[in-house]
Design an enzyme around this catalytic site. Sequence first.
Site, short mmCIF file in Angstrom:
data_model
loop_
_atom_site.label_atom_id
_atom_site.label_comp_id
_atom_site.label_asym_id
_atom_site.label_seq_id
_atom_site.Cartn_x
_atom_site.Cartn_y
_atom_site.Cartn_z
N THR A 409 0.84 -1.18 0.00
CA THR A 409 0.00 0.00 0.00
C THR A 409 0.89 1.25 0.00
O THR A 409 2.08 1.18 -0.30
CB THR A 409 -0.96 -0.03 1.19
OG1 THR A 409 -1.73 1.14 1.18
CG2 THR A 409 -0.23 -0.12 2.49
N GLU A 429 -4.47 -3.27 -2.16
CA GLU A 429 -4.04 -4.55 -1.59
C GLU A 429 -2.73 -5.01 -2.22
O GLU A 429 -1.71 -4.43 -1.95
CB GLU A 429 -5.13 -5.61 -1.70
CG GLU A 429 -5.22 -6.56 -0.51
CD GLU A 429 -3.97 -7.32 -0.13
OE1 GLU A 429 -3.32 -6.89 0.85
OE2 GLU A 429 -3.65 -8.34 -0.73
N ASP A 451 -7.89 -10.19 1.86
CA ASP A 451 -7.46 -9.99 3.26
C ASP A 451 -8.34 -10.78 4.23
O ASP A 451 -8.00 -10.90 5.41
CB ASP A 451 -7.50 -8.50 3.64
CG ASP A 451 -6.18 -7.79 3.32
OD1 ASP A 451 -5.25 -8.46 2.82
OD2 ASP A 451 -6.08 -6.58 3.59
N SER A 475 -7.92 -5.27 8.31
CA SER A 475 -6.73 -4.63 7.74
C SER A 475 -5.65 -4.54 8.80
O SER A 475 -5.90 -4.73 10.00
CB SER A 475 -7.11 -3.22 7.27
OG SER A 475 -5.94 -2.48 6.97
N SER A 476 -4.45 -4.22 8.34
CA SER A 476 -3.35 -3.91 9.26
C SER A 476 -2.94 -2.45 9.17
O SER A 476 -1.98 -2.04 9.83
CB SER A 476 -2.13 -4.77 8.92
OG SER A 476 -2.45 -6.12 9.07
N GLY A 497 1.36 -4.61 4.37
CA GLY A 497 0.46 -5.67 4.83
C GLY A 497 0.54 -5.78 6.35
O GLY A 497 0.59 -4.76 7.05
#
Length: 604
Positions: A409, A429, A451, A475-476, A497
């Site tokens: 990202t 992603e 994800d 999400s992270s 990620g």
Amino acid sequence: MPAHRIAVVTAVTALLVTAGAGAASAAPPTPAQTPKSPVAVGYLGAVSSIDADATAIGTRVLREGGNAVDAAVATAAALGVTDPFSAGVGGGGFLVFYDARTGKVHTLDGRETAPKTADANLFVENGKPLPFDAAVTSGLGVGVPGTPATWQEALRKWGTRSLARTIKPAEQLAKNGFTVDQTFHDQIANNATRFAAFPSTRSLYLPGGAPPVVGTRFANPDLGATYAQLAAKGTDALYRGQLGEDIAKTVQRPPVDPASTLKVRPGNLTTGDLAAYRAIERDPTHTEYRGLDVYGMPAPSSGGLTVGEALNILENVDVAKLSKADYLHYFLESTRLAFADRNRWIGDPAVNDVPAKELLSQSFADTRACLINPDKAGTSPLAPADPRNPAPCKAGTTGAPTPYEGENTTHLTVADKWGNVVAYTLTIEQEGGSGIVVPGRGFLLNNELTDFSFTPVTPGVPDPNLPGPGKRPRSSMAPTIVLKHGKPFFATGSPGGASIITTVLQVLLGRIDRGLSLEDAIAAPRASQRNSATAQVEQAFLDQPELAALKAKGQGFSAAPAEIGAATGVEHLRDGRWLAAAEPVRRGIGSAAVVLPGTWPWER
Ligand code: GLU
């Protein structure tokens, strides 16, 4: 500020505004001439992103009187042009905003959502989970994009400009073109095989059958026209109009070359799913750490909660006083534990009962911290604890390892002269998302739904991240703003990620505890322990003298497939200036800028 200084500031601002306005009507700058520096210091606001054109556009918005939100949206729209394999209107993201007027922190959740028809078996075929790559390059992995709604909502709530005006510079950039750099070239080369399978992607990114040559000009008129439509009709053009119809058609019938052997599964995203999309304002996560207030992104991102739990665990030791080897040991152990809990508890709060308050409570973190042996690494996968029923120092039985997430990202950080700050991470992603450019529209669709866990991560243990109707995948992403005495200290965020969480934590610890400047904290060699037998590390991490001591404690390491993270940040320095910081090496170097570089004449 003394009166004479205010007068000079106003005069300088007026000058800069005039200069900026002149530049806006002239021919677009040649990006090769756009200076790219990973560090900048000065006044009146700051922008840091991975790309020189995007940072230049954001800085121009500030110079012309826009606020941090206006500049963040303008920068993000430009990244959709120059960093299209990480960001764009076909994707989603999370934005954290510090409002200088109220002193409050707000967030916007622009996460992609699954179609209404999705269920837990979205990625199961003939009783088996799909191979990851097959899900990535498919219609199945595409979620309803959240980025246009995020831009619109951020501007409506906190900005000072219209969407049309804000994305205009990016529209011009797409139409006029920019200079291809090595990163842009390489990201296409990495994806050339699957890009070639879609005529719409191939004709845009593989002109003549190969990635565009470094140093040549690259334009994307279709994307320029898409931005023009969003400007003219608002985001309804996408959520309720022709752009949306094209997205739905592309997902349902992926435009794969009939001559390609690639099997591309269709998805079931409809115009109804697009019409139902909302960017959601959520309360930020809040963690007190060493007397500072750390604000981040709540679920469905695991960013704020996991960074926060790790910080709370680390409150139990004086990280500043530890030897470097001990510091790194505690850093690795804190995320080993925090990821065990993340994987068990965090999902979309609209569907899952996420114990957010408990995960962030200091007393829960204390029950986890006592599991850290100062001399011995934990054995992963460690089991999660129940934050609603914390049991001091009790290791559970069934571990929950961390599933794979894409790592590409992009993060931008902005501050303005009023003291507003934005930390915004956005993504499609994987690098290149689904690989599918919507024909005639110039943007790639995301593969964010990959994800989700394809099947429960640990058999017999509930998994909050299984797909479901209208659900947002975990999400992270961890855009983070740190306040000191209620005022901005610094803000940061990163791609990567699941390693986003460890990178952001490492930057926070480097800056807060270890005496590093923000730029050095961003540059530091990275490690990412996510409740696995080995931590992923960069080569530079392995080259450190502390490695022997870490190995003696039982820490295991494996080489990361590529660099870890390409963070950016801004800091409000004690002398009142802004520092903008970006990567000095990773991903071809980031681009940091301030509105008025240097110091005031009377300070020299
Ligand atoms: N999909 C990831 C997430 O939401 C981010 C993607 C990336 O870093 O590339 O956490």
